[in-house]
Design an enzyme around this catalytic site. Structure first.
Site, short mmCIF file in Angstrom:
data_model
loop_
_atom_site.label_atom_id
_atom_site.label_comp_id
_atom_site.label_asym_id
_atom_site.label_seq_id
_atom_site.Cartn_x
_atom_site.Cartn_y
_atom_site.Cartn_z
N LYS A 159 0.83 -1.21 0.00
CA LYS A 159 0.00 0.00 0.00
C LYS A 159 0.86 1.26 0.00
CE LYS A 159 -1.69 -1.33 3.82
NZ LYS A 159 -2.41 -1.54 5.09
N THR A 197 -7.10 10.03 8.26
CA THR A 197 -6.77 8.73 7.65
C THR A 197 -6.56 7.66 8.71
OG1 THR A 197 -4.46 9.41 7.57
CG2 THR A 197 -5.74 9.69 5.54
N GLY A 232 -7.13 4.51 10.50
CA GLY A 232 -7.84 3.27 10.19
C GLY A 232 -8.00 2.97 8.71
N THR A 233 -7.25 3.66 7.85
CA THR A 233 -7.38 3.38 6.40
C THR A 233 -7.00 1.93 6.08
OG1 THR A 233 -5.20 4.38 6.14
CG2 THR A 233 -7.07 5.69 5.40
N GLY A 234 -5.94 1.45 6.72
CA GLY A 234 -5.47 0.08 6.43
C GLY A 234 -6.50 -0.95 6.88
N CYS A 235 -7.11 -0.72 8.05
CA CYS A 235 -8.12 -1.66 8.58
C CYS A 235 -9.32 -1.68 7.63
CB CYS A 235 -8.58 -1.22 9.97
SG CYS A 235 -7.24 -0.94 11.14
N1 LIG Z 1 -5.01 10.42 1.51
C1 LIG Z 1 -5.41 9.34 0.85
N2 LIG Z 1 -6.17 9.46 -0.27
C2 LIG Z 1 -6.56 8.36 -0.95
N3 LIG Z 1 -6.24 7.10 -0.60
C3 LIG Z 1 -5.49 6.91 0.50
C4 LIG Z 1 -5.03 8.01 1.29
N4 LIG Z 1 -4.29 7.52 2.33
C5 LIG Z 1 -4.32 6.17 2.19
N5 LIG Z 1 -5.00 5.80 1.09
C6 LIG Z 1 -5.25 4.43 0.64
O1 LIG Z 1 -5.74 3.71 1.75
C7 LIG Z 1 -5.32 2.35 1.71
C8 LIG Z 1 -4.59 2.03 3.02
O2 LIG Z 1 -3.27 2.53 2.88
P1 LIG Z 1 -2.32 3.01 4.04
O3 LIG Z 1 -0.95 2.98 3.46
O4 LIG Z 1 -2.84 4.27 4.62
O5 LIG Z 1 -2.52 1.86 5.05
P2 LIG Z 1 -1.99 1.75 6.50
O6 LIG Z 1 -0.85 2.65 6.71
O7 LIG Z 1 -1.80 0.32 6.79
O8 LIG Z 1 -3.21 2.26 7.31
P3 LIG Z 1 -3.30 2.26 8.89
O9 LIG Z 1 -2.40 3.36 9.29
O10 LIG Z 1 -4.73 2.49 9.13
O11 LIG Z 1 -2.83 0.92 9.38
C9 LIG Z 1 -4.46 2.22 0.46
O12 LIG Z 1 -5.23 1.77 -0.61
C10 LIG Z 1 -3.99 3.66 0.24
O13 LIG Z 1 -3.57 3.87 -1.09
C1 LIG Z 2 -6.73 -1.60 17.37
C2 LIG Z 2 -6.02 -0.98 16.21
N1 LIG Z 2 -5.77 -1.70 15.11
C3 LIG Z 2 -5.14 -1.13 14.05
C4 LIG Z 2 -4.73 0.18 14.09
C5 LIG Z 2 -3.98 0.79 12.92
O1 LIG Z 2 -4.61 1.91 12.41
P1 LIG Z 2 -3.86 3.33 12.28
O2 LIG Z 2 -2.47 3.03 11.78
O3 LIG Z 2 -4.67 4.11 11.31
O4 LIG Z 2 -3.79 3.95 13.65
C6 LIG Z 2 -5.00 0.91 15.27
N2 LIG Z 2 -4.63 2.18 15.41
N3 LIG Z 2 -5.64 0.30 16.31
#
Ligand SMILES: Nc1ncnc2c1ncn2[C@@H]1O[C@H](COP(=O)(O)OP(=O)(O)OP(=O)(O)O)[C@@H](O)[C@H]1O
Ligand SMILES: Cc1ncc(COP(=O)(O)O)c(N)n1
Length: 318
Positions: free
Chosen positions: A180, A224, A226-229
């Site tokens: 990602k 952003t 929780g975007t990954g979740c």
């Molecule tokens: N500002 C943004 N605009 C559009 N898409 C985004 C943006 N930020 C993240 N994404 C998309 O969101 C999805 C999750 O990516 P990201 O790299 O943020 O995950 P992550 O770091 O694991 O998230 P988290 O921090 O919640 O664990 C990917 O498809 C990424 O391209």
């Molecule tokens: C319980 C839990 N699971 C996953 C994330 C990652 O999300 P983020 O990197 O956006 O804080 C989080 N903050 N908390």
């Protein structure tokens, strides 16, 4: 929603709780609900958390994680599942042993390591268990850039490194790697990568020996959390419905774009706010492997070569 076999589609998240409701199991269940799937949760840890950061963590015992898995599996059943925060190597070992026992299919591993605010969500000693025990069971693994660096043990500084990292992680056993690009690259990185400057959020997918690129506009927003979740839960929901891996990733990509865009002006908390899980679920889109896709104004377009000249090819593709 029902499967082809006629039963209600069921998805499970094995993850931590975010009291603030934007990430963790709360984000997962909201996303599954939005995709019309019946969501269940096995809790691995409780976090006292809000948009400012993580104030406390309480790990669930591996025995109680196992008990929850038994409860869900013995009565209800699961069409697809995802893992999120797994906290420590004992929980990873418990989850992996269970998934092997029940021969779980459609397993999405989001290798959560650190919260956006910087708090560790996985013990350092657990990274090896993640590599050795969980990744071999994964249908899809969804590392962000820093997680990919930790899993690979080398820095990702160039387009070439990105491709190499996908191959390296695929060699650990998962069928598909989604690297990602949402994160701001951790350090200066080649300008042809997904950087905040090029206005795109690009995810690199490596599946069956082929690279496919999914890009959307990058929403200028710090909401952003929780975007990954949310992204991995959207993939899980689509797999549970019987969609292919690439279809599932395409829908998840379009959904996370809408969810980030939808919450850009929200006033939830003082820090990194959550995304909008009530965003519209996109129409299904069936991509072909090995191409570049761009999601704009609710539509996908494709090219066989870089989008807007901004995404690097694999060096050997040139
Ligand atoms: N500002 C943004 N605009 C559009 N898409 C985004 C943006 N930020 C993240 N994404 C998309 O969101 C999805 C999750 O990516 P990201 O790299 O943020 O995950 P992550 O770091 O694991 O998230 P988290 O921090 O919640 O664990 C990917 O498809 C990424 O391209
Ligand atoms: C319980 C839990 N699971 C996953 C994330 C990652 O999300 P983020 O990197 O956006 O804080 C989080 N903050 N908390």
């Amino acid at each position: 929603m029902r499967t082809a076999r006629g039963h209600v589609v069921r998805a499970l998240t094995i993850a931590g709780s975010d009291s603030g409701g934007g990430a963790g199991i709360q984000a997962d269940l909201k996303t599954m609900h939005q995709f019309g799937v019946y969501g269940m949760s096995v809790l691995t840890a409780l976090t006292a958390q809000n948009t400012m950061g993580v104030q406390g963590i309480f790990d669930v015992s591996p025995e109680f994680v196992r008990q929850q898995l038994d409860s869900v599996w013995s009565d209800i059943g699961v069409d697809a599942l995802k893992t999120g925060m797994l906290a420590n190597s004992k929980i990873i070992g418990t989850v992996a042993a269970f998934l092997r026992e029940v021969r779980a299919a459609n397993v999405v591993v989001d290798p959560v390591m650190v919260a956006k605010g910087g708090s560790p969500l996985l013990a350092e000693e657990a990274v090896q268990s993640m590599r050795d025990e969980l990744l071999p069971l994964a249908t899809v693994v969804t590392p962000n850039l820093p997680e990919a660096e930790v899993l690979c043990g080398f820095e990702i500084r160039s387009s070439h490194d990105l491709h190499r990292a996908c191959e390296h992680i695929a060699a650990m056993g998962p069928q598909t790697v989604v690297l990602k690009g949402g994160h701001t690259p951790p350090r200066s990185i080649d300008s042809d990568l997904s950087s905040p400057d090029n206005g795109l959020a690009v995810d690199l997918v490596y599946s069956g020996g082929t690279f496919t690129y999914f890009a959307s506009g990058r929403v200028k927003s710090d909401k952003t959390h929780g975007t990954g979740c949310t992204f991995s839960s959207a993939i899980t929901s689509m797999l549970a419905q019987g969609q292919s891996v690439l279809e599932s990733i395409a829908s998840a990509k379009a959904f996370i774009f809408a969810a980030v865009a939808g919450a850009a002006d929200w006033d939830i908390g003082e820090g990194h706010g959550p995304t909008d899980h009530t965003a519209a679920v996109p129409d299904k889109f069936t991509p072909e492997a090995g191409r570049f896709y761009l999601y704009r104004a609710g539509e996908w377009s494709t090219r066989s070569r870089p989008l807007d000249g901004s995404i690097g090819n694999r060096p050997s593709d040139k």
